[in-house]
Design a protein around this motif. Structure first.
Motif, PDB file in Angstrom:
ATOM      1  N   ARG A 251      51.479  44.302  31.762  1.00 43.03           N
ATOM      2  CA  ARG A 251      50.078  43.886  31.819  1.00 43.03           C
ATOM      3  C   ARG A 251      49.559  44.043  33.244  1.00 43.03           C
ATOM      4  NH1 ARG A 251      50.696  38.022  29.310  1.00 43.03           N
ATOM      5  NH2 ARG A 251      52.840  38.399  29.981  1.00 43.03           N
ATOM      6  N   VAL A 252      48.337  44.509  33.358  1.00 38.20           N
ATOM      7  CA  VAL A 252      47.761  44.788  34.672  1.00 38.20           C
ATOM      8  C   VAL A 252      46.413  44.097  34.821  1.00 38.20           C
ATOM      9  CG1 VAL A 252      46.889  46.602  36.196  1.00 38.20           C
ATOM     10  CG2 VAL A 252      48.889  47.029  34.761  1.00 38.20           C
ATOM     11  N   GLN A 253      46.173  43.562  35.976  1.00 37.56           N
ATOM     12  CA  GLN A 253      44.868  42.978  36.258  1.00 37.56           C
ATOM     13  C   GLN A 253      44.353  43.503  37.583  1.00 37.56           C
ATOM     14  OE1 GLN A 253      42.802  40.739  34.537  1.00 37.56           O
ATOM     15  NE2 GLN A 253      41.392  41.218  36.205  1.00 37.56           N
ATOM     16  N   MET A 254      43.177  44.067  37.569  1.00 32.41           N
ATOM     17  CA  MET A 254      42.552  44.454  38.824  1.00 32.41           C
ATOM     18  C   MET A 254      42.079  43.192  39.521  1.00 32.41           C
ATOM     19  SD  MET A 254      39.354  47.011  39.553  1.00 32.41           S
ATOM     20  CE  MET A 254      39.887  48.132  38.301  1.00 32.41           C
TER      21      MET A 254
ATOM     22  N   ARG B  99      29.593  25.466  31.150  1.00 27.28           N
ATOM     23  CA  ARG B  99      30.980  25.892  31.305  1.00 27.28           C
ATOM     24  C   ARG B  99      31.402  25.768  32.759  1.00 27.28           C
ATOM     25  NH1 ARG B  99      30.547  31.699  28.657  1.00 27.28           N
ATOM     26  NH2 ARG B  99      28.374  31.303  29.133  1.00 27.28           N
TER      27      ARG B  99
ATOM     28  N   GLY C   3      41.448  28.010  32.915  1.00 25.93           N
ATOM     29  CA  GLY C   3      40.534  28.752  32.048  1.00 25.93           C
ATOM     30  C   GLY C   3      40.814  28.503  30.577  1.00 25.93           C
TER      31      GLY C   3
ATOM     32  N   LEU D 191      36.485  35.530  34.797  1.00 24.65           N
ATOM     33  CA  LEU D 191      37.726  35.687  34.036  1.00 24.65           C
ATOM     34  C   LEU D 191      38.069  34.443  33.237  1.00 24.65           C
ATOM     35  CD1 LEU D 191      39.918  37.525  36.694  1.00 24.65           C
ATOM     36  CD2 LEU D 191      38.907  38.501  34.625  1.00 24.65           C
ATOM     37  N   GLY D 192      37.724  33.296  33.779  1.00 20.74           N
ATOM     38  CA  GLY D 192      38.117  32.065  33.113  1.00 20.74           C
ATOM     39  C   GLY D 192      37.165  31.617  32.028  1.00 20.74           C
TER      40      GLY D 192
ATOM     41  N   ALA E 255      38.100  47.622  31.992  1.00 18.65           N
ATOM     42  CA  ALA E 255      38.847  46.645  31.206  1.00 18.65           C
ATOM     43  C   ALA E 255      39.802  45.865  32.095  1.00 18.65           C
ATOM     44  CB  ALA E 255      39.615  47.346  30.092  1.00 18.65           C
ATOM     45  N   SER E 256      40.451  46.570  32.991  1.00 26.80           N
ATOM     46  CA  SER E 256      41.401  45.922  33.884  1.00 26.80           C
ATOM     47  C   SER E 256      40.697  44.921  34.788  1.00 26.80           C
ATOM     48  CB  SER E 256      42.112  46.978  34.718  1.00 26.80           C
ATOM     49  OG  SER E 256      42.949  46.366  35.659  1.00 26.80           O
ATOM     50  N   PHE E 257      39.552  45.299  35.279  1.00 17.46           N
ATOM     51  CA  PHE E 257      38.791  44.420  36.155  1.00 17.46           C
ATOM     52  C   PHE E 257      38.326  43.182  35.406  1.00 17.46           C
ATOM     53  CE2 PHE E 257      35.442  44.750  39.795  1.00 17.46           C
ATOM     54  CZ  PHE E 257      36.171  43.836  40.518  1.00 17.46           C
TER      55      PHE E 257
ATOM     56  N   GLN F 226      34.594  26.310  35.733  1.00 15.23           N
ATOM     57  CA  GLN F 226      35.869  26.913  36.113  1.00 15.23           C
ATOM     58  C   GLN F 226      36.280  26.412  37.490  1.00 15.23           C
ATOM     59  OE1 GLN F 226      38.047  29.077  34.506  1.00 15.23           O
ATOM     60  NE2 GLN F 226      39.327  28.691  36.288  1.00 15.23           N
TER      61      GLN F 226
ATOM     62  N   LEU G  93      45.035  37.185  38.275  1.00 14.04           N
ATOM     63  CA  LEU G  93      46.005  37.766  37.349  1.00 14.04           C
ATOM     64  C   LEU G  93      46.288  36.794  36.215  1.00 14.04           C
ATOM     65  CD1 LEU G  93      48.128  39.876  36.506  1.00 14.04           C
ATOM     66  CD2 LEU G  93      49.711  38.836  38.118  1.00 14.04           C
TER      67      LEU G  93
ATOM     68  N   GLY H  54      39.541  41.761  32.653  1.00 11.35           N
ATOM     69  CA  GLY H  54      40.500  40.989  31.882  1.00 11.35           C
ATOM     70  C   GLY H  54      40.330  41.193  30.390  1.00 11.35           C
ATOM     71  N   LEU H  55      39.951  42.412  29.984  1.00  9.50           N
ATOM     72  CA  LEU H  55      39.744  42.723  28.569  1.00  9.50           C
ATOM     73  C   LEU H  55      40.545  43.967  28.214  1.00  9.50           C
ATOM     74  CD1 LEU H  55      35.837  42.385  28.546  1.00  9.50           C
ATOM     75  CD2 LEU H  55      37.458  40.726  27.640  1.00  9.50           C
TER      76      LEU H  55
ATOM     77  N   GLU I  57      29.377  38.907  28.228  1.00  9.30           N
ATOM     78  CA  GLU I  57      28.922  38.480  29.547  1.00  9.30           C
ATOM     79  C   GLU I  57      29.669  39.204  30.658  1.00  9.30           C
ATOM     80  OE1 GLU I  57      27.609  33.839  28.647  1.00  9.30           O
ATOM     81  OE2 GLU I  57      29.701  34.339  29.021  1.00  9.30           O
TER      82      GLU I  57
ATOM     83  N   LEU J   6      28.628  27.648  35.063  1.00 13.77           N
ATOM     84  CA  LEU J   6      27.593  28.475  34.446  1.00 13.77           C
ATOM     85  C   LEU J   6      26.452  27.547  34.023  1.00 13.77           C
ATOM     86  CD1 LEU J   6      28.707  31.155  34.750  1.00 13.77           C
ATOM     87  CD2 LEU J   6      29.871  30.917  32.577  1.00 13.77           C
TER      88      LEU J   6
ATOM     89  N   LEU K 198      44.314  34.318  35.114  1.00 12.89           N
ATOM     90  CA  LEU K 198      43.141  34.133  34.261  1.00 12.89           C
ATOM     91  C   LEU K 198      42.850  35.361  33.410  1.00 12.89           C
ATOM     92  CD1 LEU K 198      40.757  32.349  36.786  1.00 12.89           C
ATOM     93  CD2 LEU K 198      41.930  31.327  34.831  1.00 12.89           C
ATOM     94  N   GLY K 199      43.157  36.533  33.955  1.00 12.38           N
ATOM     95  CA  GLY K 199      42.820  37.749  33.239  1.00 12.38           C
ATOM     96  C   GLY K 199      43.851  38.166  32.214  1.00 12.38           C
ATOM     97  N   ARG K 200      45.125  37.882  32.470  1.00 12.03           N
ATOM     98  CA  ARG K 200      46.162  38.482  31.634  1.00 12.03           C
ATOM     99  C   ARG K 200      47.205  37.550  31.047  1.00 12.03           C
ATOM    100  NH1 ARG K 200      43.512  42.599  29.976  1.00 12.03           N
ATOM    101  NH2 ARG K 200      42.764  43.969  31.606  1.00 12.03           N
TER     102      ARG K 200
ATOM    103  N   LYS L  37      33.765  33.421  31.055  1.00 17.56           N
ATOM    104  CA  LYS L  37      32.733  34.238  30.436  1.00 17.56           C
ATOM    105  C   LYS L  37      33.243  34.962  29.191  1.00 17.56           C
ATOM    106  CE  LYS L  37      29.530  35.043  34.266  1.00 17.56           C
ATOM    107  NZ  LYS L  37      28.799  36.073  35.049  1.00 17.56           N
TER     108      LYS L  37
ATOM    109  N   ARG M 101      50.156  30.356  31.317  1.00 13.17           N
ATOM    110  CA  ARG M 101      49.316  29.707  32.311  1.00 13.17           C
ATOM    111  C   ARG M 101      49.798  28.300  32.596  1.00 13.17           C
ATOM    112  NH1 ARG M 101      43.093  31.728  30.901  1.00 13.17           N
ATOM    113  NH2 ARG M 101      43.760  33.672  29.946  1.00 13.17           N
TER     114      ARG M 101
END
Lengths: 252, 252
Positions: free
Chosen positions: B84-87, A84, A200, B157-158, B196-198, A86, A155, B200-201, B164, A80, A157-159, B160, A165
């Motif tokens: 837990r789910v991540q798109m 930052r 992350g 995901l990692g 939210a799933s997309f 990644q 998955l 990671g929130l 953002e 970024l 990084l998001g959850r 932001k 991790r």
DNA sequence: CGTCTGCTTGAGACATTTCAATACGCGTGG
DNA sequence: CCACGCGTATTGAAATGTCTCAAGCAGACG
């Protein structure tokens, strides 16, 4: 720039230019090629080596080549504006660098260890792709594997929690190092900073989680912190929160 | 199961089975095909439609087909054992579903809106790939685009912040809806849960950040919260923390 | 022996999640 | 037309996990 191409300080691994003797011959983009195609590849290829920490390509750079990582280990990172960073991928032997059809690199490529690439001049390679199905088919396979790996990582990084991790990454490295024997053991190719970037997280959090896993008996850490061993892999997988369907973060 | 294949309740968009009239003909996997190859594809294809919320494929399922999304919108999601789910991706018209060479789906595919797929029986399709370069080449292009998109998303995901992330997603949707005229406007295809799933929130965080962006004048939200408009796109990009080099989350 | 770099550890700040309550839009049925 | 219920979205307050800032430690190297 301080490299003499093709010389390299290791015992002959790459001395031969003969593709038949290439250690990753059967896994790289050229895996499916035979006589004719292989000859063509062999004619256009050249080797180049980078030292640890050296930049192979900057984000946005125009790369005049594509290639296969033959030896060593490199990272792909995106940034970024405010600094930052990644990590978005890792290159291991047999992995392909660059993409046909687009010359600008979408991420920075950096050597982690001494790294040798088998390079193909872009235009010639693109012509080869257009002519022969074998390279193209293999490249498609490899790209789809990478895509699966990238999505597994999304998955994570998001959850996943910091602990999960770190456990996931350690599990990956340990599986790679597969000694078969019970107390799994591996030397980490990545330092804490690179691990943090991949996961992350921050360096401190990675360090803390490694310490926590050690305290909990999930892993043991040798002096220097760069060698880890794992008495019971199932426990580690549990800590990683993985599905039982084996994930394939590092594609074959 | 409550679907009559190929009937569909909309006005003729898909009534024709003629590939020449297909709305996404030039962007899909068949983009580069001409007479012969197109005939072959046309012979083996069939249409099927799913209603919103219906599952197109479960994680781990064996899919007897691959195909192209012709109409609608679908999500790709991965899950952890504890729920837990991540798109990990989104399918828009012209996107390809499934992968040649592997029949097990690595993620769940779910229809968001009414969704129609142009299906090809797997084995026939794989034979086609082996025979002709055009499909294979196009598929490689598309996969590499998706890989780039996945990596952009890993950065999100990692690294932001919640603000953002939301701004990035809104910007993406707005750019898609590109009306060209100054006050950009778009109907969100995704509900808060999917967003939210997309991202990671959690749903709540997405909601809060949308409210915050509204309070800050970055966006306006119409009643129902499903339509947003953006008086100044540059401000939104700023909030998204993007590099100035345009990201390509949704591949072409 | 001192310095450097990479790793570890601690304490407080902060962002996001969690849990809980409320509000909204909308179809259904009285 | 209103009352009701349902799914979805919003908002609040407290809990929690990770980050930030700062210090200390160990090994490598000159």
């Amino acid at each position: 720039m301080k490299q003499q191409p093709g010389s390299a300080a290791m015992p002959g691994t790459l001395a031969t230019q003969d593709c038949g003797a290439c250690p990753i011959r059967h896994r790289a983009v050229c895996a499916k090629c035979d006589g004719d195609e292989l000859d063509r590849l062999q004619q256009m290829k050249s080797y180049r080596t980078w030292a640890p920490g050296e930049t192979i390509a900057l984000e946005g750079d125009t790369l005049p080549f594509v290639g296969t990582l033959v030896r060593g280990c490199a990272t792909l990172t995106k940034s970024l504006e405010d600094g930052r960073v990644q990590m978005v991928g890792m290159l291991m032997p047999s992995d392909f660098v660059g993409r046909p059809g687009r010359s600008a690199a979408p991420y920075e490529v950096t050597a982690v260890t001494d790294t040798t690439l088998c390079l193909f001049e872009r235009q010639g390679f693109e012509r080869l792709i257009a002519d022969t199905p074998h390279v193209s088919t293999r490249l498609l396979e490899m790209s789809l594997n990478e895509l699966d790996a990238a999505r597994d990582w999304m998955l994570l990084l998001g959850r996943k929690t910091a602990r999960e991790r770190v456990a996931t990454l350690l599990g990956l490295v340990l599986r790679r190092a597969a000694t078969q024997t019970a107390p799994l053991r591996a030397e980490l190719p990545l330092g804490r900073e690179a691990m943090a970037s991949f996961l992350g997280l921050t360096i401190e959090t990675v360090s803390r989680q490694i310490s926590a896993l050690r305290r909990d008996g999930v892993i043991e850490v040798a002096a220097g912190g760069r060698t880890i061993l794992c008495p019971d892999f199932a426990t580690l997988r549990l800590a990683a929160g993985d599905n039982d369907n084996a994930e394939q973060i590092f594609p074959d």
